[in-house]
Structures are given as C-alpha cells and as structure tokens.
Design an enzyme around this catalytic site. Structure first.
Site, short mmCIF file in Angstrom:
data_model
loop_
_atom_site.label_atom_id
_atom_site.label_comp_id
_atom_site.label_asym_id
_atom_site.label_seq_id
_atom_site.Cartn_x
_atom_site.Cartn_y
_atom_site.Cartn_z
N THR A 98 4.37 7.79 -5.35
CA THR A 98 4.27 8.19 -6.84
C THR A 98 5.50 8.35 -7.44
OG1 THR A 98 2.20 9.46 -5.82
CG2 THR A 98 3.17 10.08 -7.91
N CYS A 115 -1.41 7.64 1.61
CA CYS A 115 -1.72 6.84 0.55
C CYS A 115 -2.85 7.64 -0.41
CB CYS A 115 -2.76 5.82 1.00
SG CYS A 115 -1.41 4.62 1.78
P1 NAD Z 1 6.27 1.55 4.43
O1 NAD Z 1 7.10 2.63 3.70
O2 NAD Z 1 5.92 2.09 5.74
O3 NAD Z 1 6.92 0.16 4.49
C1 NAD Z 1 7.48 -0.49 3.45
C2 NAD Z 1 8.62 -1.29 3.63
O4 NAD Z 1 8.93 -2.13 2.51
C3 NAD Z 1 9.95 -0.44 4.08
O5 NAD Z 1 10.04 -0.63 5.44
C4 NAD Z 1 10.92 -0.72 3.00
O6 NAD Z 1 12.20 -0.86 3.43
C5 NAD Z 1 10.46 -2.19 2.53
N1 NAD Z 1 10.87 -2.77 1.24
C6 NAD Z 1 10.98 -2.11 0.10
N2 NAD Z 1 11.29 -2.62 -0.85
C7 NAD Z 1 11.90 -4.14 -0.27
C8 NAD Z 1 12.32 -5.26 -0.83
N3 NAD Z 1 12.48 -5.50 -2.10
N4 NAD Z 1 12.38 -6.18 0.03
C9 NAD Z 1 12.28 -5.96 1.49
N5 NAD Z 1 11.73 -4.86 1.87
C10 NAD Z 1 11.44 -3.87 1.03
O7 NAD Z 1 4.78 1.51 3.65
P2 NAD Z 1 3.53 1.15 4.13
O8 NAD Z 1 2.93 2.31 4.73
O9 NAD Z 1 3.60 -0.15 5.12
O10 NAD Z 1 2.61 0.85 2.89
C11 NAD Z 1 2.91 -0.34 2.15
C12 NAD Z 1 1.75 -0.61 1.16
O11 NAD Z 1 0.69 -0.58 1.79
C13 NAD Z 1 1.68 0.64 0.05
O12 NAD Z 1 1.37 0.10 -1.30
C14 NAD Z 1 0.54 1.53 0.65
O13 NAD Z 1 -0.24 1.93 -0.24
C15 NAD Z 1 -0.33 0.33 1.52
N6 NAD Z 1 -1.19 0.78 2.35
C16 NAD Z 1 -0.72 1.46 3.44
C17 NAD Z 1 -1.51 1.61 4.39
C18 NAD Z 1 -1.11 2.68 5.33
O14 NAD Z 1 -1.78 3.10 6.44
N7 NAD Z 1 0.08 3.04 5.66
C19 NAD Z 1 -2.84 1.41 4.52
C20 NAD Z 1 -3.14 0.46 3.66
C21 NAD Z 1 -2.52 0.31 2.44
C1 UGA Z 2 -6.65 5.76 5.02
C2 UGA Z 2 -8.01 5.07 4.96
O1 UGA Z 2 -8.94 5.40 5.89
C3 UGA Z 2 -7.82 3.60 4.90
O2 UGA Z 2 -8.83 2.78 4.68
C4 UGA Z 2 -6.63 3.07 4.04
O3 UGA Z 2 -6.27 1.67 4.14
C5 UGA Z 2 -5.42 3.73 4.11
O4 UGA Z 2 -5.71 5.32 3.92
C6 UGA Z 2 -4.40 3.71 3.10
O5 UGA Z 2 -4.61 2.97 2.08
O6 UGA Z 2 -3.21 4.15 3.41
P1 UGA Z 2 -5.21 6.69 6.80
O7 UGA Z 2 -4.68 7.54 5.80
O8 UGA Z 2 -4.32 6.13 7.68
O9 UGA Z 2 -6.04 5.59 6.29
O10 UGA Z 2 -6.16 7.50 7.85
P2 UGA Z 2 -7.51 8.22 7.93
O11 UGA Z 2 -8.09 8.08 9.05
O12 UGA Z 2 -8.16 7.86 6.49
O13 UGA Z 2 -7.13 9.96 7.65
C7 UGA Z 2 -6.63 10.29 6.45
C8 UGA Z 2 -6.37 11.95 6.37
O14 UGA Z 2 -7.85 12.33 6.20
C9 UGA Z 2 -6.07 12.13 7.81
O15 UGA Z 2 -4.94 13.50 7.26
C10 UGA Z 2 -7.09 12.83 8.38
O16 UGA Z 2 -6.95 13.79 9.45
C11 UGA Z 2 -8.12 13.26 7.37
N1 UGA Z 2 -9.62 13.31 7.83
C12 UGA Z 2 -10.03 12.04 8.08
C13 UGA Z 2 -10.21 14.39 7.72
O17 UGA Z 2 -9.53 15.45 7.46
N2 UGA Z 2 -11.57 14.32 8.17
C14 UGA Z 2 -12.30 13.30 8.39
O18 UGA Z 2 -13.53 13.10 8.47
C15 UGA Z 2 -11.42 12.05 7.97
#
Ligand code: NAD
Ligand code: UGA
Length: 467
Positions: A98, A283
């Site tokens: 954000t 997220c």
């Molecule tokens: P993260 O912060 O763990 O990883 C992102 C990486 O990108 C960092 O290591 C950073 O150094 C690198 N980076 C940034 N700018 C760069 C550049 N210009 N060149 C090369 N490397 C660069 O983030 P994340 O959790 O992997 O999330 C990435 C995206 O996926 C986000 O948009 C998030 O919303 C989405 N997403 C995350 C999850 C999750 O569970 N974490 C699940 C689904 C979707």
């Molecule tokens: C969530 C979604 O489940 C994924 O599908 C998505 O890809 C991801 O966000 C993303 O875009 O980053 P994540 O945040 O890794 O995944 O984990 P979740 O299992 O969804 O849990 C999220 C939060 O909700 C945790 O703090 C968990 O403890 C809480 N939660 C989950 C509850 O309090 N109650 C529940 O019943 C389930």
C-alpha cells in the site's frame, strides 16, 4: 503473434510468491530453464545457500523441491539483464504494498516496483517476450505495463528489429504455509489476456500438472479484478466470524459451535470460519484497501464503504483482544510478565507481515508490559524490526524466548496468537507451576481445551467463548 516454444523463463522477484512458484514450475517442467532474479542480493545469496535450512522462506516441502531443482533447471541470481534477454517468458512477481505517501496513500497500491520491472524488461528483452503479471495488481495495470513496454524503444541487437511483447495476467492464489500444495494442486489457475497464442503458451506450461478444466481463461481486467475479489471475500468471511466471536462472548454462545452449525450448510461451507485475532499477512488488508481505493476512483463510494468495513472490523478485533488482556489483569500490565506464543501471522510460515501479534504486542509494550515472545520460526531480528517499524511509545521491554517454558517462566499471563501445532496439547499442569498466580491464559486461536487446565489454578479466556 505466433505461438512459440517456451524454453526459458525469468521471474523478477524472489519473494514468497516468486521463489515457491518458480520452484514448482522448475520441478514440474524439467525441460524449462527457470531463472529467478532479485535486486536484493542477500536474498539471492540465501536462496543459493548450500544449507537448505537457510533459504529465505520457510514453507513446508519447499526445501526438498529446491534441493532437486536448484542448479539443474532452477537458478537464483542478480544478473537481471542476461536472464531477461534470454527469456521467452518473464513473470513479474515483485512487491505491491500500500502507498504510504502521495495520492491514494493508505489505500492505493504502490506500483513503483512493478514499473521498474517493466522498464527492465523493456530495456533488456530480445525478440518476442511474453510478460506475465504474477503480482497482485489494480485493475487495468496491464495497460500501464503494455504502454511502458511499447514506449521504450528497444532494438533487438541480435535480430536488429524492435522487440515485441504480449502481456498476460496470471494472479497467484497460494496461501503461505500451504504454498507447495496450493501450487501443485491448485483449485484453479487464472490466466487473463488478449493474445490467444501467448495464453496457449502459458496454458501449455500449467497443463503439465494442472487438469485443463481447472485453467480458467478470461480477459485481462477480469483476471486482475478476480484476484482482488477473491482476497476480499476470504477476508470478509474472517471479519464476519470475528464479529460473531465478540457476540458469542457477550451472549453465552460458543463460536466453535456456531461455526460448526453454520458451516455444515453447503452454501456457506466450513472453511475460513476460524475466529481469531484478525487476519494478518501481506495481502488481505492491502488488497481490500486497493479495492476500496478503486471503488472510489470509479465513483462507487457505497461499494468502497462496504469493503472498508472488513478492514475496520479486523483492526477492532486486535484492539479488543488487547483491551480484554488489560481488563482481566486488573487494568494494568505495567511491569507484568506476559508470554506471547506465536509471532508469525499464521502457522507454518516465518512471515510476520501485518501479523496481529505486532499490534497487540506493541499495545501491551506501550502499557509497560514485559513480553517474552516465543515463535518457532520467526527470528529475533525480524521481531525487532517489526517493533521498530511500529510507531508507539515503548514503555515496556521484551525478549525472545527460546522455548515455551522459557516464555512462561514467572509470567502473569500467556497470550496465544498463532496456532502453531506445538501449542496444542501442552502440559499445563507443569507450565502452571512456572507462572505467577493469579495467572491467565488468553487463547485467541482456540488451541487450549478447558479439560487440560482443570487441575491447575490457571484462568482461561478463549476468544468467542469468554472466561
Ligand atoms: P516479497 O516482498 O516477498 O517479494 C518481492 C521481491 O521482489 C523482493 O525480494 C524484492 O527485492 C523484489 N523486487 C522488487 N523490485 C524488484 C525489481 N525491480 N527487480 C528485481 N527484484 C525486485 O513479495 P511476495 O509476498 O512474494 O508478493 C509478491 C506479489 O505477489 C505481491 O503483489 C503480492 O500481493 C502477491 N501475492 C503474494 C502472496 C503471498 O502469499 N505472499 C500470495 C499471492 C499473491
Ligand atoms: C491469502 C489467501 O488465502 C491466498 O489465496 C492468497 O493468494 C494470499 O492471501 C495472497 O494473496 O497473499 P495467506 O494470507 O497466505 O493467503 O494465508 P491465509 O490462510 O489466507 O490466512 C490469512 C490470515 O487469515 C491469517 O492471519 C490467518 O490466521 C487468518 N485466518 C484464516 C483466520 O483468522 N481464520 C480462518 O478461518 C482463516
């Protein structure tokens, strides 16, 4: 564009999504060369560490996959130019937090890392490159990426012609802690795009292990929006059940019984009904706030207000837990010892982003409490950074405990925030002897069974049940 055989993939971003996703692609497609690049050199070094327990992300099953693919067809490096230039397909999997400043601060996504990635691709790509948005992005970001790719004139040195691009949206739905299973057996894979050849190329990769009927193809905007909406619906369920947890505590109903009773209705379903200390993770909050911002942008204030309430309820839940702890401990925690069990935002991950433990702990520290934090996977450096980043007046002190008994020694209260498996079925007869009476357990994840403490003088408060 004609369909091309994809041989080399590059992924920009070696984070929680890029690392596990590319590891699974490399594992399932041994003929593809997969290069994951990142500007964070120490993160890349950690991915390349000989000791697999040092890879930067703890995710069950991940180290085993990295062990069999790394150096074979999976490579982690900081050599951006080479990896992009050789790639037929580039995934952008960078962070989209954000915005903290400027227009839309506090709601809109900060797209500076996505834009920087697009510019890198524009500069280094050769021939035709399929660019895949893996990051979660505001609706219509693909248009901005296309414009950056097309406007940065780039002559393909080898072919002496302009390089060309197709842009696809392929949001990721993995959840941390279950990422490998989610990637290996996804409920669905979503691909949005306009170029049917590029779509087919990406479908061809996933179809090696995902049944074709689970691969959904849509237009670009539906794909981008579906990702935000999926997270909004999931988070909404948690805020809904959490609101009812407060209702249960006031009315004498039991949240577990209510969740079970409503979850047996097939239309409601029994998943994501665990009341807790509020959702964390990088997220849910950011994606809902992004939806709120976009709703305002599209002139839909009622829609914006509706979704914002999901986030407000989440903050209220965390705040209310801290207030209950304070109230039960006679209105003051100054100088009192409180054990915090669990610091990650959920079990089976070392990720603490937006963890409810941060806000609740900092509120207690502000009141002067002494905290002993125990988490099986979160490092002391991570906890320190999270406390340092939270703006509050720290009157208390904290330490990282090495074990559960270490955390509970002389504690007036123990607050269970994450549902790590090792917190279930604890020997409370023994642990109670370590604590200072009158002592309290505050269980926000329903891991303690009342029978387990019946021979002790411990007081138990359970979220959604009361004391
Ligand atoms: P993260 O912060 O763990 O990883 C992102 C990486 O990108 C960092 O290591 C950073 O150094 C690198 N980076 C940034 N700018 C760069 C550049 N210009 N060149 C090369 N490397 C660069 O983030 P994340 O959790 O992997 O999330 C990435 C995206 O996926 C986000 O948009 C998030 O919303 C989405 N997403 C995350 C999850 C999750 O569970 N974490 C699940 C689904 C979707
Ligand atoms: C969530 C979604 O489940 C994924 O599908 C998505 O890809 C991801 O966000 C993303 O875009 O980053 P994540 O945040 O890794 O995944 O984990 P979740 O299992 O969804 O849990 C999220 C939060 O909700 C945790 O703090 C968990 O403890 C809480 N939660 C989950 C509850 O309090 N109650 C529940 O019943 C389930």
């Amino acid at each position: 564009m004609n369909s091309k055989t994809i041989r080399k993939i590059c992924c920009i971003g070696a984070g929680y999504v890029g690392g596990p996703t590319m590891s699974v692609i490399a594992d399932k497609c041994p003929d593809l060369e997969v290069r994951v690049v990142d500007i964070n050199k120490s993160r890349i070094a950690a991915w390349n560490d000989n000791d697999l327990s040092n890879i930067p992300i703890f995710e069950p099953g991940l180290a085993q996959i990295v062990a069999r693919t790394r150096g074979r067809n999976l490579f982690f490096s900081s050599e951006m130019e080479e990896a992009i230039a050789n790639a037929d397909m580039v995934f952008i999997s960078v962070n989209t937090p954000t915005k903290t400043k400027g227009l839309g601060a506090g709601q809109a996504s900060d797209l500076r890392w996505v834009e920087a990635s697009a510019r890198q691709v524009a500069e280094f790509a050769r021939g035709h490159t399929i660019v895949v948005e893996k990051s979660t992005l505001p609706v219509r970001t693909a248009q901005a990426i296309k414009e950056i790719l097309m406007s940065t004139k780039n002559v393909d040195q080898k072919n002496k012609s302009d390089s060309t691009f197709s842009v696809l949206s392929n949001p990721e739905f993995l959840a941390e802690g279950t990422a490998i299973n989610d990637l290996e057996e996804p409920d669905r894979v979503l691909i949005g795009g306009e170029d049917s050849d590029a779509i087919n190329d990406l479908v061809e990769i996933y179809s090696r292990w995902v049944p074709i009927n689970k691969i959904i193809c849509t237009n670009l905007w539906s794909s981008e929006l579906s990702k935000l909406v999926a997270n909004a619906f999931l988070a909404q369920r948690i805020s809904s059940i959490n609101s009812i947890s407060a209702f249960c505590e006031s009315s004498g109903a039991d949240i577990q019984e209510v969740a079970n009773a409503i979850g047996t209705d097939k239309r409601i379903g029994n998943q994501f009904l665990n009341a807790g200390p509020g959702f964390g993770g990088s997220c849910f909050k950011k994606d809902i706030l992004n939806l709120v911002y976009l709703s305002g942008y599209f002139g839909l204030p009622e829609v914006a207000d509706y979704w914002e309430q999901v986030v407000l309820m989440n903050t209220w839940q965390q705040d209310r837990i801290y207030r209950i702890v304070l109230q039960k401990l006679f209105g003051t925690v100054n100088g009192k010892n409180i054990a915090i069990l669990g610091f990650s935002f959920k079990a089976n991950t070392n990720d603490t982003r937006e963890s409810p433990a941060i806000r609740i702990s900092c509120d207690l520290l502000e009141e002067g409490a002494s905290l002993a934090v125990y988490d099986p996977k979160v490092s002391i450096e991570r906890i320190r950074e999270d406390f340092d980043n939270y703006s509050f007046e720290n009157q208390g002190k904290w330490k990282k405990a090495n074990s559960i008994p270490d955390a509970l020694k002389n504690a007036d209260a123990v607050l269970i925030i994450t549902n790590w498996a090792e917190f279930y079925g604890l020997d409370w007869d023994y642990l109670a002897t370590l604590m200072r009476s009158p002592s309290w357990i505050f269980d926000t994840r329903s891991v303690v069974n009342r029978n387990e403490i019946k021979n002790t003088d411990l007081n138990l408060w359970k979220l959604g049940e009361g004391s």
